[in-house]
Design a protein around this motif. Sequence first.
Motif, short mmCIF file in Angstrom:
data_model
loop_
_atom_site.label_atom_id
_atom_site.label_comp_id
_atom_site.label_asym_id
_atom_site.label_seq_id
_atom_site.Cartn_x
_atom_site.Cartn_y
_atom_site.Cartn_z
N GLY A 44 11.59 4.59 -4.30
CA GLY A 44 11.23 3.20 -4.00
C GLY A 44 9.87 2.83 -4.54
N TYR A 45 8.91 3.74 -4.40
CA TYR A 45 7.56 3.48 -4.92
C TYR A 45 7.58 3.32 -6.43
CZ TYR A 45 3.12 4.81 -7.02
OH TYR A 45 2.02 4.87 -7.84
N LEU A 46 8.23 4.27 -7.13
CA LEU A 46 8.23 4.24 -8.60
C LEU A 46 8.96 3.01 -9.14
CD1 LEU A 46 8.90 8.02 -9.34
CD2 LEU A 46 6.78 6.78 -9.80
N SER A 47 10.08 2.67 -8.53
CA SER A 47 10.85 1.52 -9.03
C SER A 47 10.09 0.22 -8.81
CB SER A 47 12.22 1.45 -8.35
OG SER A 47 12.09 1.29 -6.95
N SER A 48 9.34 0.12 -7.70
CA SER A 48 8.55 -1.08 -7.43
C SER A 48 7.30 -1.13 -8.31
CB SER A 48 8.16 -1.11 -5.96
OG SER A 48 7.27 -2.17 -5.69
N ARG A 49 6.59 -0.01 -8.40
CA ARG A 49 5.33 0.02 -9.14
C ARG A 49 5.55 -0.26 -10.63
NH1 ARG A 49 0.45 3.19 -9.76
NH2 ARG A 49 -0.70 1.94 -11.28
N GLN A 105 1.52 7.05 -12.45
CA GLN A 105 0.68 7.57 -11.37
C GLN A 105 1.54 7.73 -10.13
OE1 GLN A 105 -2.50 4.54 -11.39
NE2 GLN A 105 -3.91 6.19 -11.92
N LEU A 106 1.51 8.93 -9.56
CA LEU A 106 2.32 9.20 -8.37
C LEU A 106 1.73 8.55 -7.12
CD1 LEU A 106 3.11 12.96 -9.07
CD2 LEU A 106 4.64 11.00 -9.36
N ILE A 107 0.44 8.23 -7.17
CA ILE A 107 -0.21 7.41 -6.15
C ILE A 107 -0.82 6.22 -6.86
CG2 ILE A 107 -2.15 7.26 -4.52
CD1 ILE A 107 -1.72 10.12 -3.78
N ASP A 108 -0.68 5.05 -6.27
CA ASP A 108 -1.30 3.85 -6.85
C ASP A 108 -2.76 3.82 -6.42
OD1 ASP A 108 -2.02 1.42 -7.82
OD2 ASP A 108 -0.47 0.27 -6.79
N TYR A 109 -3.65 4.06 -7.39
CA TYR A 109 -5.09 4.06 -7.10
C TYR A 109 -5.71 2.69 -7.37
CZ TYR A 109 -4.52 9.14 -7.12
OH TYR A 109 -4.12 10.43 -6.85
N THR A 110 -4.90 1.71 -7.67
CA THR A 110 -5.41 0.38 -7.96
C THR A 110 -6.29 -0.12 -6.81
OG1 THR A 110 -3.38 -0.10 -9.16
CG2 THR A 110 -4.77 -1.97 -8.60
N GLY A 111 -7.44 -0.66 -7.16
CA GLY A 111 -8.33 -1.21 -6.14
C GLY A 111 -9.50 -0.34 -5.81
N PRO A 135 -6.03 -5.83 -5.02
CA PRO A 135 -4.60 -5.80 -4.71
C PRO A 135 -4.30 -5.03 -3.43
CG PRO A 135 -5.11 -4.32 -6.52
CD PRO A 135 -6.36 -5.08 -6.23
N GLU A 136 -3.19 -5.39 -2.84
CA GLU A 136 -2.73 -4.72 -1.63
C GLU A 136 -2.34 -3.28 -1.96
OE1 GLU A 136 1.05 -5.12 1.48
OE2 GLU A 136 0.71 -6.61 -0.10
N ASP A 137 -2.65 -2.39 -1.04
CA ASP A 137 -2.25 -0.99 -1.18
C ASP A 137 -0.75 -0.90 -0.92
OD1 ASP A 137 -1.79 1.71 -1.02
OD2 ASP A 137 -3.37 2.14 0.42
N LYS A 138 0.01 -0.62 -1.97
CA LYS A 138 1.47 -0.60 -1.85
C LYS A 138 2.05 0.81 -1.81
CE LYS A 138 2.17 -5.18 -3.82
NZ LYS A 138 2.85 -6.00 -4.85
N ASN A 139 1.19 1.80 -1.60
CA ASN A 139 1.70 3.15 -1.42
C ASN A 139 2.46 3.23 -0.10
OD1 ASN A 139 0.45 4.65 -3.75
ND2 ASN A 139 -1.40 3.83 -2.80
N ILE A 140 3.37 4.17 -0.01
CA ILE A 140 4.20 4.35 1.19
C ILE A 140 3.65 5.55 1.97
CG2 ILE A 140 6.52 4.78 2.08
CD1 ILE A 140 7.57 3.64 -0.61
N GLY A 165 6.50 9.74 -0.52
CA GLY A 165 7.50 10.80 -0.44
C GLY A 165 6.99 12.19 -0.78
N LEU A 166 5.68 12.33 -1.01
CA LEU A 166 5.08 13.62 -1.38
C LEU A 166 4.35 14.21 -0.18
CD1 LEU A 166 3.54 12.40 -4.76
CD2 LEU A 166 5.65 13.73 -4.50
#
Length: 478
Positions: A44-49, A105-111, A135-140, A165-166
């Motif tokens: 879900g994270y990868l498909s959205s990011r 990136q397996l974690i979104d470090y944006t921001g 930007p909003e932190d969209k990590n799960i 998921g990690l």
Amino acid sequence: MKFTENKLEQSFTELLAQEGYPHSLGNTLQRQIDEVLIESDLHGYLSSRYANQGLTDTEIKSIILELKSLPASDLYESNKRFMKMLSDGFILKREDHSQKDIYIQLIDYTGLEKYKYSAEELITIVADIEEEYIPEDKNIYRFVTQLEIYGSEKRIPDGIVYINGLPLVLFEFKSAIREDATIFNAYNQLTVRYRRDIPEVLKYNAFCVISDGVNNKAGSLFAPYEFYYAWRRIAGQPNEVDGIDSMFTLIQGMFHKNRLRDVIRNFIFIPDTGKKEEKIVCRYPQYYAARALFENIKKAQKPLGDGKGGTYFGATGSGKSYTMLYLTRLLMKSEHFGSPTVVLITDRNDLDDQLSKQFINARTFIGDNTVESVESRADLREKLQGRQSGGVFLTTIQKFTGDTELLSERTNVICISDEAHRSQINLDQKIRITESGVTKSFGFAKYLHDSLPNATFVGFTGTPIDATLDVFGQEVDA
């Protein structure tokens, strides 16, 4: 207050929930009993990011397969490879070869670059530029308890922080009221039994937490017990705490989402090579000092600043060399500095040798293959000539003698001085009257500053004197 293991689990669950980590019970997750990834979260994270880049379902499955294919039998090397993917990202070759590769990136470090850390209060605040959108932190995020993991034996870790998921952080609790179950037993549970029985989950481990409620410590899976440390201070709190209070500072400090992402990305060091399994997780003074110095260097950078990046006072045993290493990574990875050149300066050959060995074995972590010891001033001049960016060079202050020829006029040169007293602050002119006449000379530091007139200078010292502040600027963190 005395904690049973159940009460500890409940307390950590509540504290993490306050930081934005929703709680999940292991038996509510959709997975095979031998799987440790939460594949639905990662998918879900990868498909959205990467929706805008058109990342396909097949490509997502290939990423997950690559992660799962890391061999648990070679745990240290697999974890080292995973941490590189986690902190620095990786290039994905497209299923359709006519399309451009994607940086994953397996974690979104944006921001994280949009936040800065106040040197005075050491708190995270929004950057000064109001129109910048953070930007909003969209990590799960999840905190999972009672997850049954099947390996050579069934094991149930007390808690796991999952991001996308990690399974990145394992928690192990022991009751402070049981004499036969100490926090050292929690360490052994993680590093001996779990490593032996369920290494699959440890392939993805960033660091571990052990707690009995009174003692709350974090450290690397590969570190000796004595290198597990409490996180004893939080943003805006000048005093360090111990005991039960350190449970709150650990979660509110280290597990603040921005800070946890920052720690995972920039403050876990694995050497390039070595004869032993070594992975160093920062201590909280190293984290706050490196972050505060980084912000102060930005303010001090010429032409708008005065070139005085700040002074850090660190006692013997505080791990100053690792603070320098973390600071160097922050500088080299920063968009603001545009791939700076870092010059590390000591006042003794033995310190130079020690730093050189550590930094030369940290090229991957620093993010630059040019990490070299400098043999002489002429050697440094040759290395800097024509260089517009990058490079880390290690030298001693004594190599700057009687020669003020320009080495570089660039403003993104950062000089970090170890043992920043004595020879590294002697800017004054010396006059000697002899039979042959009057001779004028300056200290080594004068020649260094004249050779790099637009550089920013940072001082590390365990022996503070007033002249140190005059040369390097205000005390940034202590």
